[in-house]
Design an enzyme around this catalytic site. Structure first.
Site, PDB file in Angstrom:
ATOM      1  N   SER A  68      20.550  32.814  65.129  1.00  0.00           N
ATOM      2  CA  SER A  68      21.592  31.779  65.192  1.00  0.00           C
ATOM      3  C   SER A  68      21.293  30.738  66.272  1.00  0.00           C
ATOM      4  O   SER A  68      20.538  30.991  67.221  1.00  0.00           O
ATOM      5  CB  SER A  68      22.950  32.432  65.458  1.00  0.00           C
TER       6      SER A  68
HETATM    7  N1  SAM Z   1      22.576  37.763  65.497  1.00  0.00           N
HETATM    8  C1  SAM Z   1      21.283  37.616  64.905  1.00  0.00           C
HETATM    9  C2  SAM Z   1      20.280  37.100  65.873  1.00  0.00           C
HETATM   10  O1  SAM Z   1      20.596  36.893  67.048  1.00  0.00           O
HETATM   11  O2  SAM Z   1      19.131  36.949  65.466  1.00  0.00           O
HETATM   12  C3  SAM Z   1      21.317  36.717  63.716  1.00  0.00           C
HETATM   13  C4  SAM Z   1      21.812  37.409  62.541  1.00  0.00           C
HETATM   14  S1  SAM Z   1      21.458  36.645  61.013  1.00  0.00           S
HETATM   15  C5  SAM Z   1      22.335  35.130  61.098  1.00  0.00           C
HETATM   16  C6  SAM Z   1      22.468  37.693  59.969  1.00  0.00           C
HETATM   17  C7  SAM Z   1      21.913  39.065  59.786  1.00  0.00           C
HETATM   18  O3  SAM Z   1      22.885  39.850  59.109  1.00  0.00           O
HETATM   19  C8  SAM Z   1      20.648  39.124  58.941  1.00  0.00           C
HETATM   20  O4  SAM Z   1      19.637  39.755  59.655  1.00  0.00           O
HETATM   21  C9  SAM Z   1      21.055  39.935  57.724  1.00  0.00           C
HETATM   22  O5  SAM Z   1      20.019  40.734  57.203  1.00  0.00           O
HETATM   23  C10 SAM Z   1      22.186  40.766  58.297  1.00  0.00           C
HETATM   24  N2  SAM Z   1      23.126  41.314  57.311  1.00  0.00           N
HETATM   25  C11 SAM Z   1      23.629  40.766  56.180  1.00  0.00           C
HETATM   26  N3  SAM Z   1      24.493  41.611  55.583  1.00  0.00           N
HETATM   27  C12 SAM Z   1      24.538  42.733  56.354  1.00  0.00           C
HETATM   28  C13 SAM Z   1      25.250  43.965  56.291  1.00  0.00           C
HETATM   29  N4  SAM Z   1      26.093  44.258  55.301  1.00  0.00           N
HETATM   30  N5  SAM Z   1      25.050  44.878  57.266  1.00  0.00           N
HETATM   31  C14 SAM Z   1      24.212  44.631  58.293  1.00  0.00           C
HETATM   32  N6  SAM Z   1      23.502  43.494  58.405  1.00  0.00           N
HETATM   33  C15 SAM Z   1      23.673  42.549  57.461  1.00  0.00           C
END
Ligand code: SAM
Length: 220
Positions: A68
């Site tokens: 993000s």
């Molecule tokens: N906070 C993270 C960082 O600092 O890099 C960014 C996260 S990214 C915007 C969103 C993440 O949520 C992705 O890695 C995606 O694979 C994960 N994601 C999506 N659905 C999910 C779920 N049901 N459970 C866990 N992770 C999930």
């Protein structure tokens, strides 16, 4: 391997410039600004993007996912009002950058990622950096992590159509949840306080996150 070896004077300077920018953009929590000035964001992104690691922008981390934008990371962290004593549940480990920030500012972090390759990478770097207060889980974070519930804070870093019911149930009374909710294309970031099982809601503004997929999220 010495982690400080990777932290050049140039990185430190760019990090400080980023912190100054975040302050100008309205981030007021000194503890949050301090941690963003400390964590080496360039270690959490693909090597070829190192040059832009300290720009205020989201970046690709593989599997069509993103780390993000630093402003959004700072805003979400600030909204959690961490004092250092909390147990935090994070949904969407991604690169692990936000996880590191939470680990610096709270007692324990429980982080769930649905994509194995991302979890493996983030786990490796967070262990290399020496964090001992992070618990990792591969799976569908929309169901939460019942075993260690309830949590003082919950942060969801992918966009949801609504609050996943298990996450609400796993949040403590007086706890805070920060979550982007809306359509797949556009969402609002909400800070929600649980008071006598009611929701005190604050809208922190418009955002665009990758979708939260899973049983209580979007279908893939
Ligand atoms: N906070 C993270 C960082 O600092 O890099 C960014 C996260 S990214 C915007 C969103 C993440 O949520 C992705 O890695 C995606 O694979 C994960 N994601 C999506 N659905 C999910 C779920 N049901 N459970 C866990 N992770 C999930």
């Amino acid at each position: 391997m010495d982690k400080e070896l990777f932290d050049t004077w140039e990185h430190k300077k760019k990090r400080q410039e980023l912190v100054n920018l975040l302050r100008e953009e309205g981030i007021t929590s000194e503890s949050v600004l301090k941690v963003l000035g400390k964590i080496q964001r360039h270690l959490f992104i693909p090597k070829e993007l190192e040059e832009v690691a300290y720009e205020n922008q989201a970046l690709p981390i593989g599997e069509f996912q993103t780390i993000s934008q630093p402003f959004i990371v700072a805003l979400m962290t600030q909204a959690l009002e961490l004092s250092g004593k909390e147990r935090v549940l994070e949904i969407g480990t991604g690169s692990g950058y936000q996880t590191a920030i939470l680990a610096e500012l709270s007692k324990e972090v429980f982080t769930i990622e649905i994509r194995e390759s991302l979890l493996e990478k983030s786990k490796k770097i967070l262990e290399f950096l020496g964090y001992k207060n992070i618990h990792f889980k591969l799976g569908d974070g929309t169901k939460g992590w019942e075993e260690f519930a309830p949590y003082d804070r919950i942060i969801v870093t992918a966009s949801a159509p609504e609050i996943p019911i298990p996450l609400w149930e796993q949040l403590k009374e007086d706890g805070i949840m920060v979550i982007p909710i809306g359509s797949r294309e556009y969402q609002n970031l909400y800070k929600i306080i649980k008071k006598l099982d009611k929701k005190l809601v604050e809208n922190l503004g418009g955002v665009v996150f990758v979708p939260l997929i899973g049983e209580y999220g979007w279908k893939e």
